[in-house]
Write a protein that holds these residues in place. Structure first.
Motif, PDB file in Angstrom:
ATOM      1  N   GLU A  15      -8.008  19.203  11.882  1.00 58.13           N
ATOM      2  CA  GLU A  15      -7.297  18.173  12.636  1.00 58.13           C
ATOM      3  C   GLU A  15      -7.841  16.786  12.293  1.00 58.13           C
ATOM      4  OE1 GLU A  15      -6.372  16.794  17.237  1.00 58.13           O
ATOM      5  OE2 GLU A  15      -7.757  18.439  16.873  1.00 58.13           O
ATOM      6  N   LYS A  16      -9.157  16.651  12.216  1.00 56.35           N
ATOM      7  CA  LYS A  16      -9.763  15.364  11.874  1.00 56.35           C
ATOM      8  C   LYS A  16      -9.342  14.907  10.486  1.00 56.35           C
ATOM      9  CE  LYS A  16     -13.895  15.784  14.732  1.00 56.35           C
ATOM     10  NZ  LYS A  16     -15.361  15.932  14.720  1.00 56.35           N
ATOM     11  N   GLU A  17      -9.317  15.830   9.542  1.00 59.78           N
ATOM     12  CA  GLU A  17      -8.913  15.494   8.173  1.00 59.78           C
ATOM     13  C   GLU A  17      -7.441  15.073   8.126  1.00 59.78           C
ATOM     14  OE1 GLU A  17     -10.641  15.346   5.258  1.00 59.78           O
ATOM     15  OE2 GLU A  17     -12.482  15.710   6.365  1.00 59.78           O
ATOM     16  N   LEU A  18      -6.584  15.791   8.837  1.00 59.11           N
ATOM     17  CA  LEU A  18      -5.167  15.451   8.853  1.00 59.11           C
ATOM     18  C   LEU A  18      -4.926  14.092   9.515  1.00 59.11           C
ATOM     19  CD1 LEU A  18      -3.586  18.913   9.697  1.00 59.11           C
ATOM     20  CD2 LEU A  18      -3.397  17.655   7.540  1.00 59.11           C
ATOM     21  N   LEU A  19      -5.667  13.810  10.582  1.00 58.27           N
ATOM     22  CA  LEU A  19      -5.527  12.511  11.241  1.00 58.27           C
ATOM     23  C   LEU A  19      -6.020  11.380  10.344  1.00 58.27           C
ATOM     24  CD1 LEU A  19      -6.544  13.400  14.905  1.00 58.27           C
ATOM     25  CD2 LEU A  19      -4.261  12.892  14.013  1.00 58.27           C
ATOM     26  N   ALA A  20      -7.070  11.626   9.575  1.00 60.15           N
ATOM     27  CA  ALA A  20      -7.548  10.624   8.619  1.00 60.15           C
ATOM     28  C   ALA A  20      -6.476  10.358   7.561  1.00 60.15           C
ATOM     29  CB  ALA A  20      -8.854  11.076   7.974  1.00 60.15           C
ATOM     30  N   LEU A  21      -5.848  11.427   7.071  1.00 56.33           N
ATOM     31  CA  LEU A  21      -4.751  11.267   6.106  1.00 56.33           C
ATOM     32  C   LEU A  21      -3.570  10.510   6.730  1.00 56.33           C
ATOM     33  CD1 LEU A  21      -4.606  14.705   4.282  1.00 56.33           C
ATOM     34  CD2 LEU A  21      -5.068  12.485   3.256  1.00 56.33           C
ATOM     35  N   ALA A  22      -3.288  10.807   7.990  1.00 58.59           N
ATOM     36  CA  ALA A  22      -2.186  10.129   8.677  1.00 58.59           C
ATOM     37  C   ALA A  22      -2.465   8.634   8.799  1.00 58.59           C
ATOM     38  CB  ALA A  22      -1.964  10.742  10.058  1.00 58.59           C
ATOM     39  N   ARG A  23      -3.712   8.266   9.083  1.00 64.71           N
ATOM     40  CA  ARG A  23      -4.049   6.843   9.147  1.00 64.71           C
ATOM     41  C   ARG A  23      -3.885   6.183   7.782  1.00 64.71           C
ATOM     42  NH1 ARG A  23      -7.874   8.977  12.698  1.00 64.71           N
ATOM     43  NH2 ARG A  23      -9.464   9.103  11.070  1.00 64.71           N
ATOM     44  N   LEU A  24      -4.314   6.881   6.746  1.00 68.49           N
ATOM     45  CA  LEU A  24      -4.183   6.360   5.388  1.00 68.49           C
ATOM     46  C   LEU A  24      -2.715   6.173   5.010  1.00 68.49           C
ATOM     47  CD1 LEU A  24      -5.592   5.686   2.661  1.00 68.49           C
ATOM     48  CD2 LEU A  24      -5.292   8.089   2.092  1.00 68.49           C
ATOM     49  N   VAL A  25      -1.895   7.164   5.293  1.00 66.15           N
ATOM     50  CA  VAL A  25      -0.466   7.092   4.978  1.00 66.15           C
ATOM     51  C   VAL A  25       0.199   6.000   5.812  1.00 66.15           C
ATOM     52  CG1 VAL A  25       1.730   8.364   5.086  1.00 66.15           C
ATOM     53  CG2 VAL A  25      -0.320   9.469   4.175  1.00 66.15           C
ATOM     54  N   SER A  26      -0.225   5.853   7.063  1.00 64.71           N
ATOM     55  CA  SER A  26       0.317   4.806   7.928  1.00 64.71           C
ATOM     56  C   SER A  26       0.020   3.424   7.355  1.00 64.71           C
ATOM     57  CB  SER A  26      -0.267   4.938   9.331  1.00 64.71           C
ATOM     58  OG  SER A  26       0.194   3.902  10.150  1.00 64.71           O
ATOM     59  N   TYR A  27      -1.183   3.231   6.860  1.00 61.02           N
ATOM     60  CA  TYR A  27      -1.556   1.959   6.252  1.00 61.02           C
ATOM     61  C   TYR A  27      -0.712   1.707   4.992  1.00 61.02           C
ATOM     62  CZ  TYR A  27      -4.208  -1.621   3.835  1.00 61.02           C
ATOM     63  OH  TYR A  27      -4.566  -2.756   3.178  1.00 61.02           O
ATOM     64  N   ALA A  28      -0.559   2.738   4.164  1.00 61.36           N
ATOM     65  CA  ALA A  28       0.237   2.604   2.943  1.00 61.36           C
ATOM     66  C   ALA A  28       1.696   2.305   3.281  1.00 61.36           C
ATOM     67  CB  ALA A  28       0.136   3.869   2.094  1.00 61.36           C
ATOM     68  N   ARG A  29       2.225   2.953   4.303  1.00 63.30           N
ATOM     69  CA  ARG A  29       3.608   2.715   4.726  1.00 63.30           C
ATOM     70  C   ARG A  29       3.793   1.271   5.179  1.00 63.30           C
ATOM     71  NH1 ARG A  29       4.785   4.804  10.295  1.00 63.30           N
ATOM     72  NH2 ARG A  29       3.439   3.034  10.614  1.00 63.30           N
ATOM     73  N   ASP A  30       2.827   0.764   5.961  1.00 57.38           N
ATOM     74  CA  ASP A  30       2.910  -0.616   6.418  1.00 57.38           C
ATOM     75  C   ASP A  30       2.825  -1.589   5.245  1.00 57.38           C
ATOM     76  OD1 ASP A  30       3.141   0.348   8.992  1.00 57.38           O
ATOM     77  OD2 ASP A  30       1.053  -0.072   9.526  1.00 57.38           O
ATOM     78  N   SER A  31       2.005  -1.271   4.260  1.00 55.13           N
ATOM     79  CA  SER A  31       1.907  -2.113   3.066  1.00 55.13           C
ATOM     80  C   SER A  31       3.213  -2.097   2.284  1.00 55.13           C
ATOM     81  CB  SER A  31       0.763  -1.634   2.166  1.00 55.13           C
ATOM     82  OG  SER A  31      -0.472  -1.813   2.803  1.00 55.13           O
ATOM     83  N   ALA A  32       3.832  -0.938   2.170  1.00 54.89           N
ATOM     84  CA  ALA A  32       5.118  -0.829   1.479  1.00 54.89           C
ATOM     85  C   ALA A  32       6.187  -1.634   2.210  1.00 54.89           C
ATOM     86  CB  ALA A  32       5.538   0.635   1.356  1.00 54.89           C
ATOM     87  N   LYS A  33       6.123  -1.623   3.534  1.00 52.24           N
ATOM     88  CA  LYS A  33       7.087  -2.402   4.317  1.00 52.24           C
ATOM     89  C   LYS A  33       6.881  -3.893   4.068  1.00 52.24           C
ATOM     90  CE  LYS A  33       8.814  -3.025   9.013  1.00 52.24           C
ATOM     91  NZ  LYS A  33       8.683  -2.598  10.413  1.00 52.24           N
ATOM     92  N   THR A  34       5.631  -4.332   4.043  1.00 53.40           N
ATOM     93  CA  THR A  34       5.317  -5.737   3.782  1.00 53.40           C
ATOM     94  C   THR A  34       5.801  -6.159   2.400  1.00 53.40           C
ATOM     95  OG1 THR A  34       3.376  -5.610   5.217  1.00 53.40           O
ATOM     96  CG2 THR A  34       3.435  -7.419   3.636  1.00 53.40           C
ATOM     97  N   LEU A  35       5.649  -5.269   1.433  1.00 51.75           N
ATOM     98  CA  LEU A  35       6.069  -5.553   0.060  1.00 51.75           C
ATOM     99  C   LEU A  35       7.567  -5.349  -0.164  1.00 51.75           C
ATOM    100  CD1 LEU A  35       3.082  -3.886  -1.791  1.00 51.75           C
ATOM    101  CD2 LEU A  35       3.525  -6.344  -1.552  1.00 51.75           C
ATOM    102  N   ASN A  36       8.249  -4.875   0.872  1.00 54.48           N
ATOM    103  CA  ASN A  36       9.687  -4.619   0.818  1.00 54.48           C
ATOM    104  C   ASN A  36      10.035  -3.596  -0.265  1.00 54.48           C
ATOM    105  OD1 ASN A  36      12.258  -4.954   1.859  1.00 54.48           O
ATOM    106  ND2 ASN A  36      12.773  -6.584   0.427  1.00 54.48           N
ATOM    107  N   VAL A  37       9.269  -2.501  -0.287  1.00 54.28           N
ATOM    108  CA  VAL A  37       9.505  -1.402  -1.213  1.00 54.28           C
ATOM    109  C   VAL A  37      10.079  -0.246  -0.385  1.00 54.28           C
ATOM    110  CG1 VAL A  37       8.477   0.073  -2.974  1.00 54.28           C
ATOM    111  CG2 VAL A  37       7.514  -2.182  -2.542  1.00 54.28           C
ATOM    112  N   GLU A  38      11.389  -0.273  -0.211  1.00 51.31           N
ATOM    113  CA  GLU A  38      12.038   0.638   0.732  1.00 51.31           C
ATOM    114  C   GLU A  38      11.905   2.106   0.352  1.00 51.31           C
ATOM    115  OE1 GLU A  38      16.027  -0.632   1.440  1.00 51.31           O
ATOM    116  OE2 GLU A  38      15.387  -2.618   2.136  1.00 51.31           O
ATOM    117  N   GLY A  39      12.009   2.426  -0.922  1.00 51.79           N
ATOM    118  CA  GLY A  39      11.906   3.825  -1.344  1.00 51.79           C
ATOM    119  C   GLY A  39      10.545   4.410  -1.030  1.00 51.79           C
TER     120      GLY A  39
END
Length: 78
Positions: A15-39
């Motif tokens: 669970e801890k490992e999956l939550l760490a991955l979720a935080r990482l993916v969340s950060y990457a998703r927010d960065s993609a949104k900022t960069l306007n990379v919709e795909g």
């Protein structure tokens, strides 16, 4: 030749490992949104949803402590 040793992973560690991955993916998703990379943003939203479903399955809880991760983005479009 080097051999790897497999150790049993208990549910709490997984669970801890999956939550760490979720935080990482969340950060990457927010960065993609900022960069306007919709795909990329869309794919990362799917990955985040999948990780959180896996956490829910492992913990067998109705309320996730990571619900704030889902609320940060635009997962409603997925």
């Amino acid at each position: 030749m080097q051999q790897s040793i497999k150790l049993p992973i208990d549910a709490e560690d997984k669970e801890k490992e999956l939550l760490a991955l979720a935080r990482l993916v969340s950060y990457a998703r927010d960065s993609a949104k900022t960069l306007n990379v919709e795909g990329a943003q869309y794919c990362l939203e799917l990955a985040l949803a999948s990780l959180l479903q896996e956490v829910e399955y492992i913990t067998d809880k109705n309320v996730l402590p990571t619900v704030d991760l889902m609320a940060l983005g635009s997962l409603g479009r997925c």
